[in-house]
Scaffold this active site. Structure first.
Site, short mmCIF file in Angstrom:
data_model
loop_
_atom_site.label_atom_id
_atom_site.label_comp_id
_atom_site.label_asym_id
_atom_site.label_seq_id
_atom_site.Cartn_x
_atom_site.Cartn_y
_atom_site.Cartn_z
N GLY A 87 0.66 -0.94 0.36
CA GLY A 87 0.26 -0.39 0.18
C GLY A 87 0.97 1.31 -0.20
N GLY A 89 2.99 3.17 1.20
CA GLY A 89 3.44 3.90 2.35
C GLY A 89 4.36 5.35 2.96
N LYS A 110 4.56 12.51 -2.74
CA LYS A 110 4.90 11.48 -2.61
C LYS A 110 5.73 11.82 -1.55
CE LYS A 110 8.13 7.65 -4.58
NZ LYS A 110 9.02 7.30 -5.51
N GLY A 123 7.08 7.38 6.56
CA GLY A 123 6.36 8.00 5.45
C GLY A 123 7.02 9.15 4.54
N ASP A 249 4.58 -4.88 -7.35
CA ASP A 249 4.21 -3.26 -6.70
C ASP A 249 4.34 -2.11 -8.48
OD1 ASP A 249 6.34 -4.37 -5.75
OD2 ASP A 249 6.43 -2.96 -4.40
N ASN A 250 5.53 -2.62 -8.89
CA ASN A 250 5.98 -0.88 -9.40
C ASN A 250 5.80 -1.85 -10.88
OD1 ASN A 250 6.88 0.20 -7.48
ND2 ASN A 250 9.06 -0.94 -7.84
#
Ligand code: AMP
Ligand code: MG
Length: 483
Positions: A87, A89, A110, A123, A249-250
């Site tokens: 997810g 992050g 980001k 984060g 995920d990328n």
């Protein structure tokens, strides 16, 4: 006069399990470092009447624009082959902006603070890596390679702790969506077929409306995404781009390059090139990228199985058959791409050997990939001694003969080559030099580099300064994840 935001946040209306409502954590003293004026214009935005303080507040998430809806997206991923629930992050989607051409773009911060998906992370993101993503993603766009874009970088005025203490920053990323293979894996892992159908419908509506009426949407979705990914990885191979962290995920569903963590461009041609410090087995090495693309697509196909056919065995057979068309399709695309790089028209049975012989020569003699094509296009480059090598001259003679087949002429050949062979790429040592200065508050080199990389296919003033590989090659150059 208003900025021109037109938000329409469809993703935030998906079932709760797809996302988490999360706001950016305000930062101490935001300072805009770079705003992408061309992209601002393309998006139909206008910041000319907004002072720097307000622009900084906006792109740090300290003040969110009207109509935005901040969320973190849920996703999973195979990271170096191992499945994990992930997810956003350290990213927050503030919404989908509709551009002046009525195109839909995700606007995402980001480095904007913790989310429920942060696990042990802070984060946050550091200035160097965010400026690096800005340079490389914009360079990729200029190279005509599908990619997420960079709209702005803001320094937060806060420190982030990595191995060293670094300056914090937030990048605003623009993407046609942030749907990933990992988004499908997340929903599949929840074993809720209704949610999977919702995701497939959402994806088709957003990206592939032409397959809305197809008989088997799931298979057709797999096929179109395979085409997009083949196109993408062939483009990476064309310019010597090494993504570095091709986890599922990328990998986007839209076929855009995403996640510019450990990526880098190859200088000297070596198919095994790896820059990422954590990729010790070379899983994501230059020449493995196509087979990893196939591997990732197979993970995507697995997610779709329940929707391909009610009979599971039959569904698996169909999925496997589709995935197994990858090699033939990729090889054909790659061969045509290399033909274009050499300005060859039509097919000749000896093309593959001709191409492989050049690559082998470059590898054996440690020759720069980009500059070899520059040399073949008669562009001025600094180090040309190697091209007097006898084996190269023999190869060149074969190439010259091949150019004239199928109604080819030298002029046509050159024009074709010029459309696909960049004169400049973001050379690692130059990117590092620019970032070093930028970290010391001087963006002179950074801005010069950005400007040259905006027109990679054109000869420009001082271009020679940007074309040479570092003196000893960059075998030792290393990139890092999770920066
Ligand atoms: P990446 O390697 O950038 O693709 O990141 C993999 C996962 O780690 C994603 O879910 C990121 O959101 C998460 N992540 C990376 N860096 C951080 C960080 N500093 N804080 C929280 N999560 C992070
Ligand atoms: Mg990522």
């Amino acid at each position: 006069m208003s900025i021109g935001w037109r938000f329409d946040n469809t993703y935030s209306k998906l079932p709760k399990s797809f996302l988490s409502n999360t706001s950016p954590t305000p930062v101490k003293s935001p300072e805009i470092k770079i705003l992408n004026k061309k992209l601002v214009e393309e998006l139909g935005l206008n910041f000319s009447n907004i002072n720097n303080k307000n622009v900084s507040a906006l792109f740090s998430g300290n003040s969110l624009p009207e109509g935005s809806k901040a969320i973190a997206q849920a996703y999973a991923g195979h990271q170096f082959g191992h499945f994990t629930m992930l997810g956003d992050g350290r990213a927050i989607l503030i919404g989908e902006h509709i551009s002046k051409n009525n195109e839909r773009f995700d606007i995402q911060f980001k480095g904007s603070g913790k989310t429920p998906f942060s696990r042990n992370g802070d984060g946050r993101a550091a200035l160097g890596p965010m400026l690096r993503e800005y340079i490389v993603s914009e360079a990729m766009h200029a190279l005509n390679i599908p990619t997420t874009r960079s709209l702005a970088v803001v320094k937060t005025g806060e420190e982030v702790v990595r191995e060293d203490i670094l300056q914090g920053a937030i990048l605003t990323r623009v993407a046609s969506s942030h749907l990933r293979v990992g988004t499908f894996q997340y929903i599949t892992a929840r074993q809720n077929e209704d949610e999977l159908k919702t995701l497939v419908n959402y994806t088709i509506n957003r990206h592939f409306p032409n397959i809305k009426t197809s008989k088997n949407q799931a298979v057709d979705l797999l096929k179109v995404i395979m085409e997009k990914q083949i196109d993408l990885v062939t483009n990476w191979m064309r310019v010597g781009f090494i993504h570095g962290v091709m986890n599922t995920d990328n990998m986007t569903i839209s076929g855009e390059t995403i996640d510019y963590g450990p990526c880098a461009f190859m200088d000297l041609y070596d198919p095994q090139t790896v820059f990422s410090s954590i990729d010790q087995l070379g899983r994501y090495a230059y020449f493995n990228q196509p087979s990893i693309t196939k591997w990732n697509l197979a993970r995507f196909a697995e997610c779709l199985v329940p929707l391909i056919d009610k009979d599971k065995d039959k569904a698996i057979d169909i999925a496997t058959e589709t995935i197994n068309t990858f090699e033939k399709k990729y090889e054909k695309r790659w061969l045509n791409m290399m033909r274009d790089k050499l300005g060859l028209f039509g097919d000749d049975v000896k093309d593959q050997v001709l191409i492989l012989d050049l690559l082998t020569w470059m590898h054996q003699n440690k020759v720069d990939y980009t500059n070899t094509f520059c040399f073949l296009m008669n562009e001025k480059i600094r180090d040309i001694k190697i091209y007097q090598d006898e084996n190269f001259l023999i190869w060149k003679k074969r190439w010259n003969e091949r150019i004239l087949l199928n109604n080819g002429t030298y002029e046509k050949c050159l024009n074709l080559m010029k459309s696909v062979n960049p004169l400049v790429i973001p050379r690692n040592h130059l990117v590092e030099e620019a970032l070093l200065e930028a970290n010391n508050n001087d963006l002179t080199l950074f801005n010069k580099l950005i400007k040259i990389l905006e027109k990679p296919y054109q000869n420009q003033k001082n271009i020679l300064d940007y074309q040479s590989p570092p003196p000893l090659g960059d075998k030792k150059y290393q990139t890092f994840c999770g920066t």
